[in-house]
Structure formats: structure tokens, C-alpha cells
Design an enzyme around this catalytic site. Structure first.
Site, PDB file in Angstrom:
ATOM      1  N   HIS A   1       1.070  -1.291  -0.024  1.00 48.05           N
ATOM      2  CA  HIS A   1      -0.086  -0.145   0.197  1.00 48.05           C
ATOM      3  C   HIS A   1       0.908   1.171  -0.040  1.00 48.05           C
ATOM      4  CE1 HIS A   1       0.681  -1.191   4.284  1.00 48.05           C
ATOM      5  NE2 HIS A   1       0.843   0.249   4.571  1.00 48.05           N
TER       6      HIS A   1
ATOM      7  N   HIS B   1       0.883   5.296   1.027  1.00 48.14           N
ATOM      8  CA  HIS B   1      -0.063   6.257   1.763  1.00 48.14           C
ATOM      9  C   HIS B   1       0.112   7.597   0.952  1.00 48.14           C
ATOM     10  CE1 HIS B   1       0.215   4.442   5.836  1.00 48.14           C
ATOM     11  NE2 HIS B   1       1.266   3.652   5.376  1.00 48.14           N
TER      12      HIS B   1
HETATM   13  P1  AMP Z   1       1.785   0.693   7.314  1.00 47.09           P
HETATM   14  O1  AMP Z   1       2.102   1.106   8.802  1.00 47.09           O
HETATM   15  O2  AMP Z   1       2.356   1.422   6.194  1.00 47.09           O
HETATM   16  O3  AMP Z   1       1.583  -0.734   7.186  1.00 47.09           O
HETATM   17  O4  AMP Z   1       0.258   1.245   7.146  1.00 47.09           O
HETATM   18  C1  AMP Z   1      -0.999   0.482   7.644  1.00 47.09           C
HETATM   19  C2  AMP Z   1      -1.842   1.678   7.593  1.00 47.09           C
HETATM   20  O5  AMP Z   1      -3.260   0.931   7.374  1.00 47.09           O
HETATM   21  C3  AMP Z   1      -2.168   2.455   9.047  1.00 47.09           C
HETATM   22  O6  AMP Z   1      -2.028   3.928   8.627  1.00 47.09           O
HETATM   23  C4  AMP Z   1      -3.433   2.096   9.539  1.00 47.09           C
HETATM   24  O7  AMP Z   1      -4.194   2.942  10.069  1.00 47.09           O
HETATM   25  C5  AMP Z   1      -4.002   1.535   8.320  1.00 47.09           C
HETATM   26  N1  AMP Z   1      -5.209   0.579   8.640  1.00 47.09           N
HETATM   27  C6  AMP Z   1      -5.151  -0.831   9.164  1.00 47.09           C
HETATM   28  N2  AMP Z   1      -6.387  -1.197   9.027  1.00 47.09           N
HETATM   29  C7  AMP Z   1      -7.188  -0.722   8.168  1.00 47.09           C
HETATM   30  C8  AMP Z   1      -8.541  -0.741   7.817  1.00 47.09           C
HETATM   31  N3  AMP Z   1      -9.062  -1.902   7.974  1.00 47.09           N
HETATM   32  N4  AMP Z   1      -8.934   0.111   7.045  1.00 47.09           N
HETATM   33  C9  AMP Z   1      -8.407   1.353   6.789  1.00 47.09           C
HETATM   34  N5  AMP Z   1      -7.040   1.475   7.059  1.00 47.09           N
HETATM   35  C10 AMP Z   1      -6.261   0.706   7.793  1.00 47.09           C
END
Ligand code: AMP
Ligand code: ZN
Length: 139
Positions: free
Chosen positions: A100, A102
Site C-alpha cells: 500500500h 499512503h
Molecule cells: P503501514 O504502517 O504502512 O503498514 O500502514 C498501515 C495503515 O493501514 C495504517 O495507517 C493504518 O491506520 C491503516 N489501516 C489498518 N487497517 C485498516 C483498515 N481496516 N481500514 C483502513 N485503514 C487501515
């Protein structure tokens, strides 16, 4: 699709999400724990743990999609800029092991984030490092 992966399920639409964009290869959702107002996540529909194993055709497309989303944020949310952040590996802050990116809107006078304290180096160290990395890239 990885049955144990939450982002696979969200990307496939099996778990509902606040979706702002979707095509055959990506779904873009709003982050549930936003760093700022409008923080979005670009999810690949194909499961890949991180950018190193994401298929090349998707890697090539994701930056242009991120630019479109950032431009839309500036237009519609009034942010002054945005950060593209993409974490690979636990020490790099990755918590969900499905690719993913951001897209984080940044507002005038908003909080500091995505920052680091500059370290120090020297020309010898830079040269040795550059050689090491250059050699690794040619493998
Ligand atoms: P990372 O730390 O780069 O792996 O980012 C994971 C991101 O996913 C974090 O910003 C979380 O807030 C977000 N996240 C985790 N679960 C969900 C979900 N079910 N829906 C939307 N965002 C999520
Ligand atoms: Zn997945």
C-alpha cells in the site's frame, strides 16, 4: 488473494471501506487511523507483501495514481501539499504486509510528520556506500 490478509479483503470489496477510487488493479481507501484529514491508502488488488515483489506493471502505475490523488486532495480538501509514504518491512514501519502507498494531505500550519533528524557522513563513507549499492544494482 491471501485469505488471512485484511487488505486483500478490503481491496476485493469483501470488507467495506470508504473507497475514493477503484480500477481493475487498485482500490484507494481512506485510512481508519488518519495521520491527517483525508489520509488515503492505495491498495493493490493483487496480494504482494511489499514493493519488492509487486509486479512491475503495478509499480509503474502506482506513482501516477498517487499523483492524481494528491492533486485531487489539493483541489477538494484545500491541503497545501501531500506526502507519499510507502513502508517496506517492519523496521520501516510496515504493519500491514500487503502493498500500500499512503497519500497524506498536508495543511499549512499542520503538525510536523514524516521527518527525521539529519545525520552526518563524510566523502569516504559516501563513496564506499555508493560503490556497494551500485554493485548490488548490477547483480
Ligand atoms: P503501514 O504502517 O504502512 O503498514 O500502514 C498501515 C495503515 O493501514 C495504517 O495507517 C493504518 O491506520 C491503516 N489501516 C489498518 N487497517 C485498516 C483498515 N481496516 N481500514 C483502513 N485503514 C487501515
Ligand atoms: Zn493481501
Amino acid at each position: 488473494m491471501d485469505q488471512n490478509c485484511i487488505f486483500c479483503k478490503i481491496a476485493a470489496g469483501d470488507i467495506p471501506s470508504a473507497t475514493i477510487y477503484e480500477d481493475e488493479e487498485f482500490r484507494v481507501i481512506l485510512d481508519l487511523g488518519p495521520a491527517s484529514h483525508g489520509h488515503a491508502l492505495i491498495l493493490s488488488k493483487e496480494h504482494a507483501q511489499d514493493v519488492c515483489v509487486l509486479p512491475e506493471r503495478l509499480r509503474a502505475k502506482v506513482l501516477s495514481l498517487a499523483a492524481r490523488i494528491g492533486a485531487a486532495m489539493k483541489q477538494s480538501l484545500g491541503c497545501a501539499g501531500f506526502n507519499l509514504v510507502q513502508n517496506n518491512g517492519r523496521p520501516a514501519g510496515q504493519t500491514v504486509f500487503h502493498f500500500h502507498m499512503h497519500v497524506i494531505p498536508r495543511y499549512e500550519d499542520g503538525p510536523d510528520m514524516v521527518n527525521w533528524t539529519p545525520g552526518t557522513t563524510n566523502p569516504e563513507e559516501l563513496e564506499a556506500l555508493a560503490e556497494k549499492l551500485h554493485a548490488a544494482l548490477e547483480l
